[in-house]
Design a protein around this motif. Structure first.
Motif, short mmCIF file in Angstrom:
data_model
loop_
_atom_site.label_atom_id
_atom_site.label_comp_id
_atom_site.label_asym_id
_atom_site.label_seq_id
_atom_site.Cartn_x
_atom_site.Cartn_y
_atom_site.Cartn_z
N GLN A 127 1.01 -1.09 -0.18
CA GLN A 127 -0.07 0.04 0.15
C GLN A 127 0.90 1.16 -0.03
O GLN A 127 0.64 2.30 -0.65
CB GLN A 127 -0.91 -0.11 1.18
CG GLN A 127 -2.18 -0.96 0.95
CD GLN A 127 -2.93 -1.20 2.36
OE1 GLN A 127 -2.43 -0.67 3.42
NE2 GLN A 127 -4.11 -1.58 2.05
N SER A 128 1.85 1.29 0.87
CA SER A 128 2.81 2.40 0.64
C SER A 128 3.51 2.60 -0.68
O SER A 128 3.65 3.74 -0.82
CB SER A 128 3.92 2.12 1.77
OG SER A 128 4.98 1.19 1.58
N ILE A 129 3.78 1.55 -1.18
CA ILE A 129 4.28 1.68 -2.58
C ILE A 129 3.18 2.41 -3.43
O ILE A 129 3.35 3.54 -4.43
CB ILE A 129 4.65 0.41 -3.30
CG1 ILE A 129 5.86 -0.16 -2.66
CG2 ILE A 129 5.04 0.66 -5.10
CD1 ILE A 129 7.35 -0.26 -2.98
N ARG A 130 2.09 1.86 -3.49
CA ARG A 130 0.85 2.51 -4.28
C ARG A 130 0.50 3.82 -4.09
O ARG A 130 0.33 4.65 -4.84
CB ARG A 130 -0.26 1.47 -4.25
CG ARG A 130 -0.28 -0.04 -4.95
CD ARG A 130 -1.32 -0.78 -5.15
NE ARG A 130 -2.08 -1.21 -4.04
CZ ARG A 130 -1.63 -2.13 -3.39
NH1 ARG A 130 -0.64 -3.04 -3.77
NH2 ARG A 130 -2.03 -2.48 -2.25
N ASN A 144 8.80 2.03 -10.45
CA ASN A 144 9.35 0.66 -11.08
C ASN A 144 9.67 -0.43 -10.26
O ASN A 144 10.39 -0.35 -9.28
CB ASN A 144 10.38 0.85 -11.96
CG ASN A 144 10.41 2.27 -12.78
OD1 ASN A 144 9.43 2.21 -13.68
ND2 ASN A 144 11.38 3.28 -12.92
N ILE A 145 9.01 -1.67 -10.67
CA ILE A 145 9.39 -2.70 -9.69
C ILE A 145 9.87 -3.70 -10.79
O ILE A 145 9.20 -4.17 -11.79
CB ILE A 145 8.06 -3.16 -9.19
CG1 ILE A 145 7.30 -2.17 -8.32
CG2 ILE A 145 8.15 -4.33 -8.41
CD1 ILE A 145 5.84 -2.40 -7.82
N LEU A 172 2.49 2.22 -12.24
CA LEU A 172 3.64 1.40 -11.77
C LEU A 172 4.15 0.59 -12.91
O LEU A 172 3.28 0.14 -13.75
CB LEU A 172 3.43 0.48 -10.58
CG LEU A 172 3.19 1.25 -9.13
CD1 LEU A 172 2.56 0.21 -8.26
CD2 LEU A 172 4.27 1.87 -8.77
N THR A 173 5.34 0.53 -13.08
CA THR A 173 5.92 -0.32 -14.17
C THR A 173 6.57 -1.79 -13.43
O THR A 173 7.20 -1.37 -12.49
CB THR A 173 7.03 0.33 -14.97
OG1 THR A 173 6.48 1.53 -15.61
CG2 THR A 173 7.74 -0.30 -15.96
N VAL A 174 5.88 -2.77 -13.86
CA VAL A 174 6.43 -3.97 -13.30
C VAL A 174 6.92 -4.91 -14.36
O VAL A 174 6.56 -5.08 -15.52
CB VAL A 174 5.20 -4.78 -12.72
CG1 VAL A 174 5.49 -6.23 -12.06
CG2 VAL A 174 4.49 -3.78 -11.84
N ARG A 175 8.34 -5.38 -14.25
CA ARG A 175 8.98 -6.16 -14.91
C ARG A 175 9.63 -7.55 -14.29
O ARG A 175 9.74 -7.50 -13.02
CB ARG A 175 10.21 -5.67 -15.52
CG ARG A 175 10.10 -4.21 -16.20
CD ARG A 175 9.79 -4.23 -17.50
NE ARG A 175 9.38 -3.16 -18.28
CZ ARG A 175 10.26 -2.25 -18.65
NH1 ARG A 175 11.40 -2.17 -18.45
NH2 ARG A 175 9.58 -0.86 -19.23
N PHE A 176 9.89 -8.50 -15.20
CA PHE A 176 10.11 -9.83 -14.37
C PHE A 176 11.24 -10.36 -15.00
O PHE A 176 11.33 -10.52 -16.14
CB PHE A 176 9.12 -10.90 -14.49
CG PHE A 176 7.60 -10.59 -13.78
CD1 PHE A 176 7.60 -10.76 -12.55
CD2 PHE A 176 6.94 -9.80 -14.33
CE1 PHE A 176 6.40 -10.46 -11.78
CE2 PHE A 176 5.79 -9.34 -13.91
CZ PHE A 176 5.64 -9.79 -12.40
N ASP A 191 15.09 0.99 -19.81
CA ASP A 191 14.47 2.35 -20.09
C ASP A 191 13.99 2.74 -18.71
O ASP A 191 13.40 3.75 -18.26
CB ASP A 191 13.02 2.14 -20.73
CG ASP A 191 12.28 1.18 -20.33
OD1 ASP A 191 12.69 0.26 -19.70
OD2 ASP A 191 10.94 1.37 -20.70
N LEU A 192 14.50 2.09 -17.61
CA LEU A 192 14.23 2.57 -16.16
C LEU A 192 15.35 3.49 -15.62
O LEU A 192 16.48 3.17 -16.08
CB LEU A 192 14.19 1.18 -15.25
CG LEU A 192 13.22 0.05 -15.76
CD1 LEU A 192 12.96 -1.16 -14.78
CD2 LEU A 192 11.65 0.54 -16.03
N ASN A 193 15.03 4.20 -14.64
CA ASN A 193 15.77 5.05 -13.86
C ASN A 193 16.65 4.28 -13.18
O ASN A 193 15.87 3.91 -11.96
CB ASN A 193 15.29 6.26 -13.24
CG ASN A 193 16.32 7.04 -12.70
OD1 ASN A 193 17.32 6.77 -12.51
ND2 ASN A 193 15.72 8.40 -12.34
#
Length: 193
Positions: A127-130, A144-145, A172-176, A191-193
């Motif tokens: 929740q604190s991330i969102r 970014n996660i 949020l950008t989520v990658r695996f 492309d992520l910081n």
């Protein structure tokens, strides 16, 4: 070992009989096949009619489960017995799905207390991330996660994300990343910081 059980040779023989049968033939022979080989439970519909199987297949598989002691093994898992023999501990993933409030006692300790505590901390963290409260190294909200995992540590995360994507925060950008290949890492994060 399942292959040593008395029913196993009968399953092998049965497979030889049905292995060349098509689903079209099986449905033509039994118009009620879809209802015979499906289950409805609350909001879950399981349709296994589109497998090469018959009523005899089901009888043989149920007998295999009985000979293997599946019911007793399930009861052992849900009672917290140490069924993970390679690590000499219980398989506690069932506790993560225990929403009944019923205790699960392992070595005279209710493990549900610790599990519920961890689940609550995970909820607060996510929740604190969102809501932007959790900041990254730069002091800015995390946007970014990147999940790095192999096997179940990747597959479970991807499955949960994909299943719940409709409800996700699209800001949020989520990658695996699921392997140790440096190229994969570079491509998934370029492309992520």
């Amino acid at each position: 070992m399942l292959t040593k059980l008395p029913i196993y040779p009968k399953l092998i023989d049965h497979f030889q009989v049905i292995k060349d049968r098509t689903l079209r033939e099986l449905f033509n022979e039994d118009p009620s096949r879809a209802s015979k080989f499906s289950l409805d439970f609350e909001t879950i519909f399981l349709d296994y009619s589109k497998n090469r199987m018959t009523g005899e297949t089901m009888e043989l598989l149920l007998q295999l489960a009985q000979e293997a002691g599946l019911k007793e093994k399930i009861e052992a898992m849900f009672s917290g017995e140490k069924i993970n023999t390679s690590e000499n501990r219980p398989a506690l993933h069932i506790a993560l799905r225990n929403v009944t409030g019923k205790p699960l006692i392992v070595d005279r300790v209710n493990v549900m207390e610790e599990i519920n505590d961890v689940l609550e901390r995970m909820k607060r963290f996510s929740q604190s991330i969102r809501n932007g409260e959790k900041k990254g190294y730069s002091g800015k909200p995390i946007k970014n996660i990147v999940n790095i995992g192999i096997g179940g540590s990747d597959l479970g995360s991807v499955m949960a994300y994909e299943a719940l994507k409709h409800y996700s925060d699209r800001k949020l950008t989520v990658r695996f990343i699921s392997n140790i290949d440096g190229t994969d890492f570079a491509e998934k994060t370029h492309d992520l910081n």
